[in-house]
Motif scaffolding. Sequence first.
Motif, PDB file in Angstrom:
ATOM      1  N   GLU A 169      -3.771   3.735  -2.214  1.00 24.44           N
ATOM      2  CA  GLU A 169      -3.566   2.968  -3.448  1.00 24.44           C
ATOM      3  C   GLU A 169      -2.711   1.736  -3.119  1.00 24.44           C
ATOM      4  OE1 GLU A 169      -1.648   4.129  -7.817  1.00 24.44           O
ATOM      5  OE2 GLU A 169      -1.354   5.416  -6.078  1.00 24.44           O
ATOM      6  N   SER A 170      -2.948   0.645  -3.819  1.00 21.38           N
ATOM      7  CA  SER A 170      -2.156  -0.558  -3.531  1.00 21.38           C
ATOM      8  C   SER A 170      -1.790  -1.282  -4.813  1.00 21.38           C
ATOM      9  CB  SER A 170      -2.937  -1.508  -2.620  1.00 21.38           C
ATOM     10  OG  SER A 170      -4.074  -1.985  -3.282  1.00 21.38           O
ATOM     11  N   ILE A 171      -0.785  -2.142  -4.696  1.00 17.81           N
ATOM     12  CA  ILE A 171      -0.405  -3.005  -5.816  1.00 17.81           C
ATOM     13  C   ILE A 171      -0.384  -4.431  -5.291  1.00 17.81           C
ATOM     14  CG2 ILE A 171       2.085  -2.644  -5.411  1.00 17.81           C
ATOM     15  CD1 ILE A 171       2.464  -2.970  -8.445  1.00 17.81           C
ATOM     16  N   TRP A 189       0.833  -1.209   0.000  1.00 14.24           N
ATOM     17  CA  TRP A 189       0.000   0.000   0.000  1.00 14.24           C
ATOM     18  C   TRP A 189       0.864   1.253   0.000  1.00 14.24           C
ATOM     19  CZ3 TRP A 189      -1.448  -4.359   2.779  1.00 14.24           C
ATOM     20  CH2 TRP A 189      -2.739  -4.845   2.541  1.00 14.24           C
ATOM     21  N   ARG A 190       0.398   2.272  -0.670  1.00  6.24           N
ATOM     22  CA  ARG A 190       1.116   3.554  -0.680  1.00  6.24           C
ATOM     23  C   ARG A 190       0.814   4.294   0.622  1.00  6.24           C
ATOM     24  NH1 ARG A 190       3.314   6.253  -4.922  1.00  6.24           N
ATOM     25  NH2 ARG A 190       2.148   5.219  -6.563  1.00  6.24           N
ATOM     26  N   GLY A 247      10.740 -18.712  -9.292  1.00  2.00           N
ATOM     27  CA  GLY A 247      11.951 -18.239  -9.953  1.00  2.00           C
ATOM     28  C   GLY A 247      12.001 -16.735 -10.077  1.00  2.00           C
ATOM     29  N   GLU A 248      10.895 -16.073  -9.810  1.00  2.00           N
ATOM     30  CA  GLU A 248      10.906 -14.611  -9.845  1.00  2.00           C
ATOM     31  C   GLU A 248      11.312 -14.069  -8.483  1.00  2.00           C
ATOM     32  OE1 GLU A 248       7.799 -13.278 -13.278  1.00  2.00           O
ATOM     33  OE2 GLU A 248       6.954 -13.514 -11.272  1.00  2.00           O
ATOM     34  N   ALA A 249      11.818 -12.855  -8.498  1.00  2.00           N
ATOM     35  CA  ALA A 249      12.155 -12.179  -7.250  1.00  2.00           C
ATOM     36  C   ALA A 249      11.544 -10.791  -7.278  1.00  2.00           C
ATOM     37  CB  ALA A 249      13.666 -12.086  -7.082  1.00  2.00           C
ATOM     38  N   VAL A 250      11.218 -10.305  -6.120  1.00  2.00           N
ATOM     39  CA  VAL A 250      10.587  -8.994  -5.995  1.00  2.00           C
ATOM     40  C   VAL A 250      11.364  -8.180  -4.966  1.00  2.00           C
ATOM     41  CG1 VAL A 250       8.507  -7.823  -5.160  1.00  2.00           C
ATOM     42  CG2 VAL A 250       8.283  -9.791  -6.679  1.00  2.00           C
ATOM     43  N   LEU A 251      11.553  -6.912  -5.299  1.00  2.00           N
ATOM     44  CA  LEU A 251      12.228  -5.991  -4.395  1.00  2.00           C
ATOM     45  C   LEU A 251      11.232  -4.886  -4.077  1.00  2.00           C
ATOM     46  CD1 LEU A 251      15.230  -5.693  -3.388  1.00  2.00           C
ATOM     47  CD2 LEU A 251      15.564  -4.132  -5.313  1.00  2.00           C
ATOM     48  N   ILE A 252      10.890  -4.745  -2.810  1.00  2.00           N
ATOM     49  CA  ILE A 252       9.937  -3.693  -2.453  1.00  2.00           C
ATOM     50  C   ILE A 252      10.570  -2.752  -1.430  1.00  2.00           C
ATOM     51  CG2 ILE A 252       7.896  -5.132  -2.866  1.00  2.00           C
ATOM     52  CD1 ILE A 252       7.591  -5.273   0.265  1.00  2.00           C
ATOM     53  N   ASN A 253       9.945  -1.603  -1.287  1.00  2.00           N
ATOM     54  CA  ASN A 253      10.292  -0.702  -0.195  1.00  2.00           C
ATOM     55  C   ASN A 253       9.417  -1.121   0.990  1.00  2.00           C
ATOM     56  OD1 ASN A 253      10.488   1.303   1.683  1.00  2.00           O
ATOM     57  ND2 ASN A 253      10.228   3.003   0.247  1.00  2.00           N
ATOM     58  N   PRO A 254       9.995  -1.804   1.978  1.00  2.00           N
ATOM     59  CA  PRO A 254       9.158  -2.380   3.040  1.00  2.00           C
ATOM     60  C   PRO A 254       8.736  -1.373   4.086  1.00  2.00           C
ATOM     61  CG  PRO A 254      11.445  -2.837   3.521  1.00  2.00           C
ATOM     62  CD  PRO A 254      11.423  -2.045   2.229  1.00  2.00           C
ATOM     63  N   ARG A 255       9.120  -0.095   3.866  1.00  2.00           N
ATOM     64  CA  ARG A 255       8.604   0.951   4.752  1.00  2.00           C
ATOM     65  C   ARG A 255       7.152   1.242   4.399  1.00  2.00           C
ATOM     66  NH1 ARG A 255      11.168   5.843   4.106  1.00  2.00           N
ATOM     67  NH2 ARG A 255      10.303   6.503   6.096  1.00  2.00           N
ATOM     68  N   TYR A 256       6.743   0.890   3.181  1.00  2.00           N
ATOM     69  CA  TYR A 256       5.312   0.924   2.866  1.00  2.00           C
ATOM     70  C   TYR A 256       4.648  -0.285   3.523  1.00  2.00           C
ATOM     71  CZ  TYR A 256       6.091   4.574  -0.589  1.00  2.00           C
ATOM     72  OH  TYR A 256       6.424   5.749  -1.200  1.00  2.00           O
ATOM     73  N   PHE A 257       3.460  -0.062   4.066  1.00  2.00           N
ATOM     74  CA  PHE A 257       2.733  -1.175   4.656  1.00  2.00           C
ATOM     75  C   PHE A 257       2.521  -2.250   3.589  1.00  2.00           C
ATOM     76  CE2 PHE A 257       1.812   1.785   8.058  1.00  2.00           C
ATOM     77  CZ  PHE A 257       1.634   0.967   9.168  1.00  2.00           C
TER      78      PHE A 257
END
Length: 202
Positions: free
Chosen positions: A153-155, A125-126, A162-172
């Motif tokens: 807003e959310s994604i 979530w943003r 086999g895929e990897a995801v990099l997120i900013n974990p400061r967002y909920f």
Amino acid sequence: MDPPVMRFGVGVSDHREGGVMMDGYWDAVEHHRKEWLGLGLPFDPFEECRAALGAEWPGGVSVGRRGGREMGSGVAREPNQGFQVHFDDALREFSGDLLDATLVAQFAFNAYISVSESGGETIVWRHLWGPADEAFRLPGSYGYAEAVVGEAESIELSPEIGEAVLINPRYFHAVRPSQGSRRIALGFAVGLSTTGELLAWG
Ligand SMILES: O=C(O)CCC(=O)C(=O)O
Ligand SMILES: [Fe+2]
């Protein structure tokens, strides 16, 4: 934790008391290193992940250090029943620098090695933490009631094996419960230091 998450590896957030990292972390990391070796894998999957992630970054991604000691390199986690809505932020969770470096940004890296037929989505979530959010804290939990994100807003991410995801974990963020196969990801935190290094830790 509730809901329970199966785990192979050591996470620093499980060795924290009141913003201080406990020394038990080092014993746990040492013990776990031997457990990994016991698997007899011909390669270190966390090293492969760091190499892939750091391929385009000057200096690549190395494992962070604290007091000169190398931190754990990551954790295999299986949150089949999901993760509650939460955020991760070493700057908030630890008083002072966690690593022998000052971090200006943090990422959460996850490479998915098993995914379920349905469910298991990662939602981001943003919405960044603010003091008012504490009213939504779930008692005795690392998580927050979902209403904390309001209309933000959310994604929704449904990674494939086999895929990897990099997120900013400061967002909920949260992980939805899975139905069917196991949902297993190799994960670690990545910090960007003031000197431009990318440093990983588990
Ligand atoms: O498994 C995921 O997709 C995300 C897990 C998580 O909360 C994190 O890596 O910080
Ligand atoms: Fe997280």
